[in-house]
Structure formats: structure tokens, C-alpha cells
Scaffold this motif. Structure first.
Motif: not given
Length: 203
Positions: A140-146
Motif C-alpha cells: 500500500v501507499v503510506v502517508a507517514k506522520p508529517g
């Protein structure tokens, strides 16, 4: 730390987000071309650098990545303005390929799932996800914190129904990908993609 530049809507100003203001009242201190943004408890959450094109060339619009040399310029400008703080940032991708290691139903929700997602070989994030197609074993595509999403929203750690969540598993529509399906669900990547590799929203 997030750097954003959009001259058409904001002017020739580099916006720097260093922390979540958590909805607190903001106080702005401006010295020359530099403005520091703090919460009422004196926590610095951002900076504005005005006339940034006079200091460096920024090619992208939206969230931008800065070089080490550009970071040195920013810190010099902040120091010359009379502030004692400095910017220190590790150059890490905000959007990466992740692997869903576990996926369990949320105990207090009929549609949320609690996942453990590997985002590189040394880091696994707990992420609460509401997509109907989330399951163990997906890439999957993960948007990390920030991470700053294409719509300008920022992903911060938080809680969903009492469970901590550190990032977001993204859909094609949330990433503003061309021909994104209107059907609810996260973007499923090919199994051959490499965990931890940066995912370019603009590409």
C-alpha cells in the motif's frame, strides 16, 4: 517538518510546519523576512520565510524538499533575524510503499481496522484504516506522520475511537492520481514493489 510553497495563493513565502498546533491559539513574532509561529504555551509550530525566491530557487509547487545547502541558508536567515532556534530535519520520504503485516477489526467500530504496516526494514507503524479492502498481505501507499496531502491537509499522529494511529493508508483519490476510482478503498500496489521505497504523488 513540512516545507510548502505556493506563490499563486500565498505569495513568495516558504511555509514551514514543524509541529501540530493541536488547535491552540497561535502567536506570531516577525523579524524582517522571518516570522515564527508559536502556540500559547510557547511551542514553535512553524515559520514563514518571506521573499524566499531572493534566497533560493524552488522548482516545485506544494510540498517541497530542500537540500542541505538550502537548509543552511534558512538557518542563516533565521539567525540573522535574531532568533536562536535552528531547523534540523532528516530528509525522509513522506509517502512510501508499505506492507500490511497484520489487520484486525477495531474493537469499538464496525468498519475500522487496526493494522501494523511495515514502512521499511526497521520501522512498523500502527495505522487505523477505514477502507473496506484493507487486509493483511497488501502492498500500500503510506502517508507517514508529517506528510502533506495533495489537498494541503497534514497527517499527524492521532487516535481513532481510542486507538492510536501513526499515518494514513492512502487511496488513489486521496493521492489525486489520474483516473482514480470513485469507489471507496485504498490503492493496492503490485506485490513486486519494494517496501520503504518513496512513492511520488506527482509522478
Amino acid at each position: 517538518m513540512i516545507f510548502a510553497y505556493n506563490p499563486a495563493y500565498v505569495g513568495d513565502t516558504l511555509l514551514i510546519v514543524t509541529d501540530d498546533d493541536k488547535g491552540m491559539i497561535q502567536e506570531v513574532t516577525r523579524k524582517g523576512r522571518v516570522a515564527r509561529i508559536q502556540t500559547e504555551d510557547k511551542r514553535t509550530v512553524g515559520w514563514n520565510i518571506f521573499g524566499i525566491s531572493q534566497l533560493m530557487a524552488l522548482q516545485d509547487i506544494g510540498q517541497v524538499q530542500l537540500t542541505k545547502e538550502q537548509m543552511k541558508v534558512l538557518n542563516q536567515v533565521i539567525e540573522e533575524a535574531g532568533f536562536t532556534e535552528t531547523l534540523a530535519v532528516k530528509q525522509q520520504a513522506s509517502f512510501v510503499v508499505g506492507y500490511v503485516k497484520t489487520c484486525e477489526p477495531h474493537k469499538d467500530s464496525d468498519h475500522l481496522s487496526v493494522t501494523e504496516v511495515e514502512v521499511d526494514h526497521e520501522e512498523t507503524l500502527q495505522i487505523v484504516c477505514g477502507a473496506p479492502n484493507i487486509r493483511r498481505g497488501l502492498k500500500v501507499v503510506v502517508a507517514k506522520p508529517g506528510a502533506m496531502m495533495p489537498d494541503g491537509s497534514i497527517i499527524w499522529p492521532g487516535k481513532l475511537r481510542g486507538v492510536e494511529s501513526f499515518g494514513m493508508i492512502c487511496s488513489a483519490r486521496e493521492l489525486h492520481l489520474p483516473n482514480a476510482s470513485e469507489k471507496r478503498g485504498i490503492l493496492e500496489l503490485a506485490q513486486g514493489t519494494v517496501v520503504g521505497e518513496p512513492f511520488s504523488v506527482k509522478a
